[in-house]
Design an enzyme around this catalytic site. Structure first.
Site, short mmCIF file in Angstrom:
data_model
loop_
_atom_site.label_atom_id
_atom_site.label_comp_id
_atom_site.label_asym_id
_atom_site.label_seq_id
_atom_site.Cartn_x
_atom_site.Cartn_y
_atom_site.Cartn_z
N LYS A 1 -15.92 -1.41 -12.36
CA LYS A 1 -16.18 -0.75 -13.64
C LYS A 1 -17.44 -1.29 -14.29
O LYS A 1 -18.32 -0.54 -14.72
CB LYS A 1 -14.98 -0.95 -14.57
CG LYS A 1 -15.06 -0.13 -15.87
CD LYS A 1 -13.96 -0.51 -16.81
CE LYS A 1 -12.65 -0.20 -16.37
NZ LYS A 1 -11.84 0.69 -16.03
N ARG B 1 -11.39 -3.93 -21.33
CA ARG B 1 -10.79 -3.35 -20.13
C ARG B 1 -10.93 -4.28 -18.93
O ARG B 1 -11.88 -5.05 -18.87
CB ARG B 1 -11.45 -2.00 -19.78
CG ARG B 1 -11.41 -0.94 -20.87
CD ARG B 1 -12.25 0.26 -20.45
NE ARG B 1 -12.39 1.26 -21.48
CZ ARG B 1 -11.69 2.38 -21.55
NH1 ARG B 1 -10.77 2.63 -20.63
NH2 ARG B 1 -11.88 3.25 -22.52
N GLY C 1 -5.24 2.03 -13.50
CA GLY C 1 -4.04 1.92 -14.30
C GLY C 1 -3.18 0.72 -14.03
O GLY C 1 -2.14 0.53 -14.66
N MET D 1 -3.97 -2.58 -14.36
CA MET D 1 -4.15 -3.73 -15.26
C MET D 1 -4.31 -3.23 -16.69
O MET D 1 -4.27 -2.04 -16.96
CB MET D 1 -5.33 -4.58 -14.79
CG MET D 1 -5.03 -5.32 -13.49
SD MET D 1 -6.43 -6.29 -12.91
CE MET D 1 -7.54 -5.02 -12.35
N ARG E 1 -16.72 6.10 -11.00
CA ARG E 1 -16.27 5.37 -9.82
C ARG E 1 -16.02 6.38 -8.71
O ARG E 1 -15.88 7.58 -8.97
CB ARG E 1 -14.99 4.58 -10.11
CG ARG E 1 -13.80 5.44 -10.50
CD ARG E 1 -12.63 4.61 -10.93
NE ARG E 1 -11.54 5.44 -11.47
CZ ARG E 1 -10.51 4.99 -12.15
NH1 ARG E 1 -10.40 3.70 -12.39
NH2 ARG E 1 -9.56 5.81 -12.59
N HIS F 1 -1.71 9.64 -14.61
CA HIS F 1 -1.37 8.51 -13.76
C HIS F 1 -0.62 8.96 -12.52
O HIS F 1 -0.93 8.56 -11.39
CB HIS F 1 -0.53 7.50 -14.56
CG HIS F 1 -0.05 6.34 -13.74
ND1 HIS F 1 1.18 6.35 -13.11
CD2 HIS F 1 -0.65 5.17 -13.42
CE1 HIS F 1 1.33 5.21 -12.45
NE2 HIS F 1 0.25 4.47 -12.63
N ARG G 1 7.93 4.11 28.78
CA ARG G 1 9.12 3.26 28.87
C ARG G 1 10.16 3.96 29.73
O ARG G 1 10.88 4.83 29.23
CB ARG G 1 9.66 2.97 27.47
CG ARG G 1 8.64 2.41 26.48
CD ARG G 1 9.27 2.34 25.09
NE ARG G 1 8.39 1.86 24.07
CZ ARG G 1 7.61 2.63 23.30
NH1 ARG G 1 7.59 3.95 23.48
NH2 ARG G 1 6.85 2.11 22.35
N SER H 1 -2.01 -5.40 29.85
CA SER H 1 -1.74 -4.69 28.60
C SER H 1 -0.88 -5.60 27.73
O SER H 1 0.20 -6.03 28.15
CB SER H 1 -1.01 -3.38 28.87
OG SER H 1 -0.76 -2.70 27.66
N THR I 1 2.44 -6.55 22.22
CA THR I 1 2.38 -7.45 21.06
C THR I 1 3.66 -7.50 20.25
O THR I 1 3.82 -8.38 19.40
CB THR I 1 1.20 -7.06 20.15
OG1 THR I 1 1.24 -5.65 19.89
CG2 THR I 1 -0.13 -7.42 20.82
N ASN I 2 4.60 -6.57 20.49
CA ASN I 2 5.89 -6.70 19.81
C ASN I 2 6.59 -7.98 20.28
O ASN I 2 6.99 -8.83 19.48
CB ASN I 2 6.78 -5.49 20.11
CG ASN I 2 6.17 -4.20 19.61
OD1 ASN I 2 5.30 -4.20 18.75
ND2 ASN I 2 6.62 -3.08 20.17
N ASP I 3 6.76 -8.10 21.59
CA ASP I 3 7.41 -9.30 22.13
C ASP I 3 6.53 -10.54 21.99
O ASP I 3 7.04 -11.64 21.74
CB ASP I 3 7.77 -9.09 23.60
CG ASP I 3 9.13 -8.43 23.77
OD1 ASP I 3 10.09 -8.89 23.13
OD2 ASP I 3 9.23 -7.45 24.52
N CYS J 1 -0.29 -2.19 23.92
CA CYS J 1 0.67 -1.08 23.87
C CYS J 1 1.84 -1.36 22.95
O CYS J 1 2.82 -0.63 22.94
CB CYS J 1 1.17 -0.74 25.27
SG CYS J 1 1.98 -2.11 26.12
N TYR K 1 -8.72 -0.30 25.66
CA TYR K 1 -7.98 0.78 25.02
C TYR K 1 -6.86 0.23 24.14
O TYR K 1 -6.44 -0.92 24.27
CB TYR K 1 -7.39 1.75 26.06
CG TYR K 1 -6.30 1.15 26.92
CD1 TYR K 1 -4.96 1.17 26.51
CD2 TYR K 1 -6.60 0.59 28.15
CE1 TYR K 1 -3.96 0.62 27.30
CE2 TYR K 1 -5.60 0.03 28.96
CZ TYR K 1 -4.29 0.06 28.53
OH TYR K 1 -3.30 -0.49 29.30
#
Length: 868
Positions: A22, A92, A101, A103, A330, A446, A553, A755, A758-760, A822, A842
């Protein structure tokens, strides 16, 4: 000591980090010669200094801003605290990242009993003076003193009832005097303007940590440590009379992206009246009729600002006695569809480049092209119509408060939040709602602005509704009563409210969207594959731009009704011969499934993961199901019960699963490898180009890979010999265990691709169960023990470090390995950025995340620093 206070003529739009968005834009508009009421800014580092000092302002700050205040007085021709020539201020917030809105703001600061009389004399308008005073008391009490706003609204409502008046604008000077007197009985506030200013600065800084601001930052991934600047600006007044007013405007339509000046204003109203939604405003075009010269000046200003910033702008303005003042500009919040249209149009207009256009569209905004809309042909029971504030279709149970929305939605129930108007305090309910419906407010209220930013369907200004919070009902002008818990459907594209669950149509694309995706493909390095097991999912993925399947899977294929019993029979078999008989039947199912995938993904890689989950997941667990299975496959219930209990594990995610199944039951792997290659050969015979990749899950050392690869290749060679045909294939591994990552150098010579699952990998790195993390992750996030849910966004510091080690070490052991991801992180934009930086080939994600991943991958490449 760094400078803490900047005048509006001392900064520019490039000072966002220092002066907040702002403040930086107020400085920029001042430098452009636009009519901006003068003021000064207290910097964001000062906010951080305030918090570091235990919520205490720096000792020299008041002396510093008093110097700036004197210069503002000189510029504006008034004096702060002088009853004869009063100068009032707005105070402000202004963070480096827009938080509309979230703050606190205080207007008309500097008023007291003496100054209100002086203002009335000087302006000859006592109604305006006392209206301004009551607004100040109300805001100051709320923001600084923490007094609930409802008690003040009750005073105003009581005065209107006493005098038989309906609207605030009908109250005269005597009415507002009476209201002020009653307000002063409710709250004790300082009469000294300088005391007011100091307390207001502290209150704005403190609003950085209000619950709504914290929620908004979490939703939008805004850094907790940024802090906010404080903008202190000379007041101008839209509530001065009939030649005054306030408004909000956008240089383009924020809902559709249409290149048309768009906005709303209210005559004889302050700016907060427009954004608060307490009165329904008029469209900006009406200003052209009421004040043509002001409109023309505003139109020229908005065009100038859009060209200057090279982006759609959100403007706030006030007209005081026929004179225009600019209070803010803005980059405007916009819907997903609008963001794409605006970005593409601006490239075509020569305002921005393709790369800049890609950065203008958040990956999350792409969701608006992928979500359902209300089917126009199915619409019925339309009971009300409001303003189409945020497009899309939403169905849910009616709730009347933000807290109720959170509570009801906890079990997955879809809710529609219905409010008279929303305030920033409702943010937590808006976050979980499928849709938002308000009785009051306009397209820039708002509710409208926040809903568009979140991509939530919303209808505002639905004035044919009457809400009764106490009774838990909303009643239409035609007498239709909607009760708490009733199901309604909103069409945020038309503003229509319907009873019941109205059918939705699939999300539609657009020419602009396809243009943007083409630019994304042109400017990205990462390939994007999809996680898919069915031909339908694969076809949808390819339609949305997937460049292959990164994770099939295979276990999902065995849960179908026509094959689950064969799978169960195989698991319950007591000899290899029995097991092989069932596997022969499963082979045909697997082969047909693989062929269907190869047909859909012709010419693209299909990565097939060998059987991964624990075997007990396929078996029945209650007596009734066991008895039913016994009848169907002829195995005694006692055997089923014993085998089921024998396969139960204390910690199945670390138990008998993944490649361990292939080691103990190599015949399962033989079947799968045979099915995959046989299907590939059949596809090739049909003139297709199948590219199978067989992936071994959950490995911990190279000996597992070697043993299983022997089984795979023996089966493949036998299938090729039998079919007298050859097809290309690859064998690789899923990198899911910390040990695999740390030992990647030894694994590398045995694989053609890696590959990252990343979950496990996240689960094993953290020791967090992904199935149980919901019990405590909320507290971890609230207490800042973790910055984000590690199963949503990849943990770069630890999990990412393991990935980096694996890639660097494996390249030493073997050149030419392909790397991918994956896990669910493959569709998360933040995680995709890290994957790009890491040099993966990938990412793979769910089909409907593919367009998001394409854009995120392009953004990561565009933002990558150019090497010197």
């Amino acid at each position: 000591m760094a400078k803490r206070v900047y005048l509006f003529n001392e900064g520019s739009k490039d000072d966002r980090e220092l002066l907040g968005g702002k403040g930086a834009n107020l400085c920029e508009m001042t430098s452009l010669g636009l009519p901006v009421p003068f003021g000064f800014i207290i910097t964001t580092p000062t906010c951080r200094e305030f918090f570091d000092s235990g919520n205490k302002l720096p000792s020299q700050l008041e002396s510093e801003y008093r110097v700036a205040l004197a210069l503002v007085e000189e510029q504006m021709g008034g004096r702060f605290g002088d009853p004869e020539n009063p100068l009032l201020f707005s105070v402000r917030s202004g963070a480096p990242v827009s938080m509309p809105g979230m703050m606190n703001t205080i207007l008309n600061l500097g008023m007291n009993d003496e100054i209100v009389e002086g203002l009335a004399r000087r302006t000859g308008n006592p109604r305006f003076a006392y209206d301004s005073y009551r607004r100040f008391i109300q805001m100051y009490a709320d923001v600084v003193l923490g007094t609930e706003d409802e008690c003040f609204e009750e005073v105003i409502a009581a005065r209107k009832a006493e005098t038989g008046k309906t609207l605030d604008t009908e109250l005269d000077a005597d009415d507002w005097k009476a209201v002020v007197a009653r307000f002063k009985e409710l709250v004790d506030f300082p009469q000294d303007p300088h005391t007011q200013l100091k307390a207001a600065v502290e209150a704005v800084f403190l609003s950085w940590h209000t619950p709504r601001a914290i929620v908004y930052r979490e939703m939008n991934n805004i850094d907790e440590d940024l802090g906010t600047a404080v903008c202190v600006q000379a007041m101008v007044f839209g509530n001065y009379g009939e030649t005054s007013g306030s408004g909000v405007a956008f240089t383009r339509n924020p809902s559709t992206g249409e290149d048309a000046f768009f906005g709303e204003y209210l005559i004889n109203a302050a700016g907060e009246d427009v954004v608060a939604g307490i009165r329904t405003p008029k469209p900006i075009t009406a200003l052209h009729e009421a004040m043509p010269e002001v409109y023309d000046q505003l139109f020229e200003t908005q065009a100038l600002l859009e060209r200057h910033y090279r982006d759609m702008q959100d403007l706030e303005f006030t007209v005081q006695e026929g004179r225009l003042y600019m209070l803010q500009t803005r980059s405007g919040k916009r819907t997903g569809r609008a963001s794409v249209k605006i970005a593409v149009d601006m490239v075509n207009e020569g305002l921005i480049t393709e790369k800049e256009a890609l950065l203008r569209v958040s990956p999350e905004h792409v969701e608006s092209f992928l979500h359902p809309m209300v089917d126009p042909a199915a619409k019925q029971d339309i009971v009300a119509k409001g303003l189409p504030a945020s497009p899309g279709g939403a169905t849910g149970q009616v709730v009347f408060s933000a807290d109720e929305a959170v509570q009801v939605s906890r079990d997955g129930t879809a809710v529609v939040l219905v409010r008279r108007e929303t305030t920033p305090e409702d943010i937590h309910g808006m976050k979980v709602a499928e849709g938002i419906l308000t009785e009051l407010g306009g397209m820039t209220s708002h509710a409208a602005v926040v809903a568009r930013g979140m991509g939530v369907c919303a209808i505002t200004g639905c004035e044919t509704l009457t809400l009764d919070y106490q009774a838990g009902t909303v009643t239409t002008d035609d007498g239709v009563v909607i009760k708490r818990g009733d199901t309604i459907t909103l069409d945020g594209s038309t503003g229509e409210v319907m009873l019941g669950d109205i059918p939705k149509t699939e999300a539609s694309s657009s020419e602009d969207f396809q243009t943007l995706l083409a630019w994304a493909d042109k400017h990205r390095k990462l390939k994007v594959r999809a996680n898919a097991e069915t031909p339908e999912d694969a076809a949808k993925a390819r339609e949305l731009g997937a460049e292959g399947i990164g994770l099939c899977r295979t276990e999902h294929m065995f849960f179908e009704a026509d094959r689950i019993d064969h799978m169960r029979g195989m698991i319950l078999a007591e000899t290899k011969e029995q097991r092989s008989a069932y596997l022969e039947k499963l082979l045909e199912f697997q082969r047909a499934d693989m062929l269907a995938l190869f047909e859909v993904m012709d010419g693209l890689p299909v990565t097939v993961r060998l059987l991964d989950p624990p075997l007990h997941e396929f078996l029945p667990h209650d007596e009734e199901d066991m008895a039913s299975l016994s009848e169907r496959i002829g195995v005694p219930v006692d055997v089923i019960r014993e085998r089921t209990h024998g396969l139960q594990e204390v910690n199945p995610m670390l138990g008998f699963r993944g490649c361990r199944l292939s080691i103990v039951f190599p015949e399962i792997t033989e079947m799968q490898a045979t099915a995959i290659i046989t299907a590939a050969i059949e596809a090739k015979e049909k003139g297709l180009n199948p590219l199978p990749e067989i992936m071994i899950p959950l490995v911990v050392n190279v000996r597992e890979i070697r043993r299983i690869t022997e089984v795979i290749e023996k089966s493949i060679l036998e299938a090729m010999a039998e079919k007298k045909a050859s097809v290309p294939y690859k064998v690789g591994t899923m990198m899911e265990t910390p040990r695999a990552c740390l030992g990647a150098k030894r694994l590398a010579p045995a694989v053609e691709f890696m590959s990252f699952g990343t979950n496990d990998l996240t689960q094993m790195t953290y020791g967090f169960s992904r199935d149980d993390i919901g019990k405590f992750i909320g507290e971890y996030l609230n207490r800042k023990i973790v910055d984000s849910d590690p199963f949503v966004s990849l943990d770069v510091r630890a999990v990412g470090r393991l990935m980096k080690i694996a890639i660097e070490d494996s390249k030493i052991g073997q050149k030419g390995i392909k790397y991918g991801i994956c896990g669910e992180h493959g569709g998360d934009p933040k995680s995709i950025t890290f994957c790009h930086e890491l040099g993966l080939d990938y990412v793979s994600c769910s089909p409907y995340r593919v367009p998001i991943a394409r854009i995120a991958a392009a953004q990561a490449n565009v933002l990558e620093p150019v090497p010197e």
